[in-house]
Design an enzyme around this catalytic site. Structure first.
Site: not given
Length: 260
Positions: A114, A134
């Site tokens: 990210e 995730e």
């Protein structure tokens, strides 16, 4: 906090290193605070023309967030604290008026992927690995990953990465356009600094206005984006650097850009 993130300088290039090798440079609140300060310092320093981001050691760029910390959190405190900090810092990096380059020297998972999504240019060592795992923890990317990834790689590939939580090799990441280039591990910083020096030779004013045009236009309808581009290139032609560049070309000499 200075020991969590450090800044080194080579002329007009600043190298920001996330310096937590024992945790594979994982991001926590203190590290994010230190990163925010480093980015702000580079933003305010007129001598800095290009900013490079990397991780300490040879194992990780940023391996992600602190899972134990995440497990201790509830939704609203997370939203108001860690998530708010992540989004604020990554957005500041994304909107930095100076070109940014990621030197990806190892694992770039979760928050690491990210982070690089907010950086302009990305060069990876051959051993680097990428992913948004995730979902395997019963979570999903919450530091800009769901929105930046779908704007940067094919939608079906973005969904695959997030639904599966799978990891990409550096070659895979280059193939889908997540990164610019893969180089041998030993050549990573040489390649990154070569790119940074080449960019630093350009007009800092024009780079600033170009980056703003790209960032702003990406979220506009095409018609409005083209009008925005038209206005911005007109602004550039009011700069001394634009006329210095054209004059230097006509006189067959290197341009001497001054950022004005």
């Amino acid at each position: 906090m200075a020991d969590l993130v450090k800044i080194d300088r080579e002329g007009s290039i600043a190298v920001i290193t996330i310096d937590r090798p024992a945790t594979l440079n994982a991001l926590d609140m203190k590290t994010l605070d230190a990163l925010a300060t480093a980015v702000s310092d580079c933003d305010r320093d007129p001598e800095v023309k290009v900013v490079v981001f990397t991780g300490a050691g040879d194992r990780a760029f940023v391996a992600g967030g602190d899972i134990a910390d995440l497990n201790s959190r509830q939704g609203l405190p997370h939203y108001l604290e860690l998530a708010e900090k992540l989004h604020t810092v990554f957005r500041a990096i994304e909107l930095l008026d100076k070109p940014t380059i990621a030197a990806i020297n190892g694992w770039a998972l979760g928050g690491g992927t990210e982070l690089l999504l907010a950086i302009d240019l990305r060069i990876a060592a051959q051993s680097a690995r990428f992913g948004l795992p995730e979902i395997t923890l019963g979570l999903f990317p919450g530091a800009g990953g769901t929105q930046r990834l779908i704007r940067q790689v094919p939608l079906c590939k973005a969904k695959e990465l997030m639904f599966m939580g799978s990891r990409l090799t550096a070659a895979d990441a280059e193939r889908i356009g997540l990164i610019n280039k893969v180089v041998a591990d030993a050549d990573l910083m040489t390649e990154v600094m070569s790119m940074a020096r080449a960019i630093a030779e350009k007009s800092p004013l024009v780079l600033k206005l170009l980056k703003r045009t790209l960032n702003d236009g990406a979220d506009m309808p095409l018609g409005a984006a083209l009008r925005h581009e038209q206005a911005m290139i007109g602004l550039v032609l009011d700069s001394a650097d634009a006329h210095e560049g054209c004059t230097a070309f006509l006189e067959k000499r290197p341009a001497q850009f001054r950022g004005t």
